[in-house]
Each structure stands twice: as C-alpha cells, then as structure tokens.
Scaffold this active site. Structure first.
Site, PDB file in Angstrom:
ATOM      1  N   SER A   1       0.851  -1.194   0.000  1.00 50.96           N
ATOM      2  CA  SER A   1       0.000   0.000   0.000  1.00 50.96           C
ATOM      3  C   SER A   1       0.884   1.241   0.000  1.00 50.96           C
ATOM      4  CB  SER A   1      -0.943  -0.026   1.212  1.00 50.96           C
ATOM      5  OG  SER A   1      -1.823   1.077   1.188  1.00 50.96           O
ATOM      6  N   THR A   2       0.866   2.031   1.059  1.00 51.68           N
ATOM      7  CA  THR A   2       1.630   3.279   1.107  1.00 51.68           C
ATOM      8  C   THR A   2       3.122   3.014   0.902  1.00 51.68           C
ATOM      9  OG1 THR A   2       0.031   4.096   2.720  1.00 51.68           O
ATOM     10  CG2 THR A   2       2.066   5.351   2.454  1.00 51.68           C
TER      11      THR A   2
ATOM     12  N   HIS B   1      -2.755  -1.017  -3.149  1.00 52.76           N
ATOM     13  CA  HIS B   1      -3.868  -0.108  -2.882  1.00 52.76           C
ATOM     14  C   HIS B   1      -3.667   1.147  -3.729  1.00 52.76           C
ATOM     15  CE1 HIS B   1      -4.374  -1.937   1.435  1.00 52.76           C
ATOM     16  NE2 HIS B   1      -4.770  -2.745   0.472  1.00 52.76           N
TER      17      HIS B   1
ATOM     18  N   MET C   1       0.072   1.003   5.101  1.00 56.70           N
ATOM     19  CA  MET C   1      -0.644   1.340   6.320  1.00 56.70           C
ATOM     20  C   MET C   1      -1.739   0.325   6.586  1.00 56.70           C
ATOM     21  SD  MET C   1      -2.486   5.005   7.144  1.00 56.70           S
ATOM     22  CE  MET C   1      -0.932   5.855   6.850  1.00 56.70           C
TER      23      MET C   1
ATOM     24  N   ASP D   1      -3.997  -4.978   6.135  1.00 60.76           N
ATOM     25  CA  ASP D   1      -4.456  -5.783   5.005  1.00 60.76           C
ATOM     26  C   ASP D   1      -3.354  -6.747   4.589  1.00 60.76           C
ATOM     27  OD1 ASP D   1      -6.053  -6.704   2.937  1.00 60.76           O
ATOM     28  OD2 ASP D   1      -5.387  -5.133   1.539  1.00 60.76           O
TER      29      ASP D   1
END
Length: 377
Positions: A197-198, A224, A317, A320
């Site tokens: 993600s991030t 993401h 973050m 998940d």
C-alpha cells in the site's frame, strides 16, 4: 513536538482547506504555505518542515520539478496531491520517481466514504511519512520536462541495474546491502504474490526490476491504488522490468514471467487449477475497506495453489494481508515481510510479522534478489 508541515498549492482555497484539516490534529502544525514550486523549494530550505504536501500542476515551477529540487537540496518527506485522471496518474508516478513518498487524490471524496474519514486519512498519511525521514535522501530521477513521462518502450530489454538508474528508490538502511540472503528452502512454488500500500509503487519497482525475464512462475500484485492509476502504473512497470507486467483483466491466464496488477476499485481472485488458473476480476463487497484487497487475493490464492506460494507483504498502512497470509501459511505457503527500517509505513508488514506468520523480515533492497534465490532454479 508537533510535526511541522508546509502546504503547497496554487489554489488559495485548497491551501486553506488542507491547512484547516491538518491543524485539527494537535500533533500537526502548518508552518507556512506556498503558491508554487519555486516558493516551496525556497521555504523548504529556510523553514526545514518535517513534511511537505505538494500539488503537481502549478505556475512558475511544477510539483515534480519542485520535488526533485527539494530532494537534492533539503530532502523532506513529500505527500503529493493528484487528480484521478490518466494524465494525473502518470504525473503522480513521475513525482514518486522524483522522490515523493506518497500521494492522495485532490478530491477527498474519491478516497473516503465520509468527511470525517477523509480528514483522518490525510492526517494519518502526513504523520506516517513524517516518521520515515530515515529513508531520505533519495536519489533524484534525471531531469525531464515538467510533468513529462519517459517513453516506456525505450526501457524494454534493459537489465535490472540499468532500469533502476532511471527511477528513485528508498535509500537502503545500512547495512542492508551487506546482509546475506535467506537460506534457500528447496520448496516447490507455483505462484509469487505481493501485497502493498503506502510506499508501494517505489517498493514494487525496486523488487520487480530484480526479476529476470525467464522468471519461472506467474506473479500477482495487489497495490492499494485508484483505478485510474493502476493502468498507468502497470504500463510503467512493464517498461522498467524484464518480466512482463499488465493490469489484470477478467479471464487472464496466469503465465510464468508475467505479473498481473490488480485493478484499482475492484477485487482480484482466481479460478481453475495450478498451471491453468485464470484471473477473476469482481466488483466485490462495498463493505470491504480496500479495493483491491490483499486479504481477498491471498485467500483465493490459498484455495487454488495451496502451499505452493511465496507471498510477500511490503510497506503499507493498516493490516491488510495479515489474514490472507495466515490462510496461505496454514496451507504451507512461505510468507515474507519487508523490514521496518526500509518501509515507508511499517503497518502491513508489521501486522504479518507480529502475528508470527512471516518466516523472513527483509530489507527492501534485498527482497528481489532473495525471491530469485528462492524461486528460480
């Protein structure tokens, strides 16, 4: 001590809006604003903020050029704001190449189900990247015209080393490059699955550019990212890597040496059997927080491939991927996590590591080589 933020945008309304949101958090303070990239570069030098929020399209100096100049003179974590268009996606990826750590859409309603959720998300992102100054400085990407993307076709066929010189990657935490590779397990594999993600766009570039063109297994990627971004991101990865990379489509047959990026806003699952599995792209349940969701794709991989999977959880973050990784682990799959020192946000990898699911915790610069050592004969 409060995190000091410089807000940069040519719109006075947007500068005021972002400043008001950030100032609602007692841990954040806006030290100043700037109306263009040139002002941002100058104020970064004099104010030394902890984080900069940056627009892309601005007069005098655009955001991409400003990020490049800031990373050269006063490396600072930068959060980009972008439009959710194809051109906006390409420009945002250019900004990440230049050294920005993360991005958010300028229309907050595109990323949150309520005003309160949008406010919290922006505050959380700023605080998260502020903690990762240890990843700076980054090597700035070569100068290009404002907002321009490099021709992807010109990068096809380059070696991983040559490809890596065209993009910025996080500075490795010493002595990451000198760490030895994990001992090869001798396990048989049929799939490589990576969730992030991030900080994921740069992390995925770093990992995937290490993989050879003859990589013997299919690869699935869950990042993401908004739907308009995944198409551009897949194309960029395809130009940088020796393996082939595409945005996944419903019905795609999983092939060795090909990576399939889950489309933003939808869920990626699998059907069939190993060696002849196909991708299913579904709208999914609106109650699921993430689209695409690492847990959903990992869980589907566990049903089709059982334990013959190497799953890697990179920077991001939240948590998940933890439950999907747990299901894979129960089937006998191997689970690796990125280490804290090299993560932009040590959330997703930490969740997997703390749950005792990950067998290895590796620095980002080593992960691609470790995958090749583990999965390529």
């Amino acid at each position: 001590m409060a995190i000091r933020v410089l807000v940069v945008d040519d719109s006075s309304f947007f500068r005021r809006r972002v400043s008001e949101i950030l100032e609602q958090d007692p841990l954040l303070t806006v030290v100043d604003t700037a109306a263009n990239g040139q002002e941002a570069v100058e104020k970064a030098k004099t104010l030394r903020p902890d984080v900069i929020t940056m627009d892309i399209e601005m007069p005098v100096m655009d955001g991409i050029t400003a990020v490049r100049a800031i990373m050269k003179a006063t490396p600072t974590p930068v959060l980009m704001f972008s439009s959710l268009t194809h051109d906006g996606a390409r420009a945002t990826l250019d900004a990440l190449d230049a050294g920005a750590m993360d991005f958010l859409p300028k229309r907050f309603e595109d990323i949150a189900r309520s005003k309160e959720e949008a406010v919290q998300l922006l505050q959380q992102r700023v605080k998260a990247i502020a903690r990762r100054r240890t990843l700076l400085p980054r090597s700035p990407a070569p100068a290009t015209s404002a907002g321009a993307s490099r021709p992807l076709s010109s990068l096809r066929g380059r070696s991983p080393l040559e490809s890596r010189t065209t993009v910025a990657t996080p500075a490795p935490a010493a002595p990451a490059e000198r760490r030895s590779l994990p001992r090869r397990s001798g396990k048989s594999y049929q799939l490589l699955a990576i969730g992030t993600s991030t900080g994921g766009p740069v992390a995925l570039q770093t990992v995937l550019t290490r993989l050879p063109a003859n990589f013997p297994h299919p690869i699935v990627l869950i990042q993401h990212m908004p739907g308009t971004f995944t198409t551009a991101f897949a194309a960029r990865l395809d130009g940088l890597c020796q393996i082939r990379v595409k945005e996944a489509e419903d019905g795609d047959v999983l092939r060795p040496g090909h990576a399939y990026l889950a489309p933003g806003g939808r869920q990626m699952m699998f059907e069939g059997r190993p060696g002849a599995a196909r991708i299913r792209i579904l709208d999914g349940n609106d109650k699921v927080n993430y689209k695409p969701c690492v847990d959903i794709t990992f869980a589907s991989a566990a049903k089709i491939y059982g334990g013959n999977v190497l799953a890697v959880v990179l920077t991001g973050m939240g948590a998940d991927g933890r439950e999907g990784a747990r299901l894979l682990k129960e089937q006998g799959a191997s689970i690796w996590a990125q280490d804290e020192e090299s993560c932009v946000v040590y959330g997703m990898p930490q969740a997997v590591a703390k749950a005792g699911i990950a067998s290895e915790s590796l620095p980002l610069p080593l992960i691609g080589e470790a995958i090749v050592n583990e999965m390529v004969s």
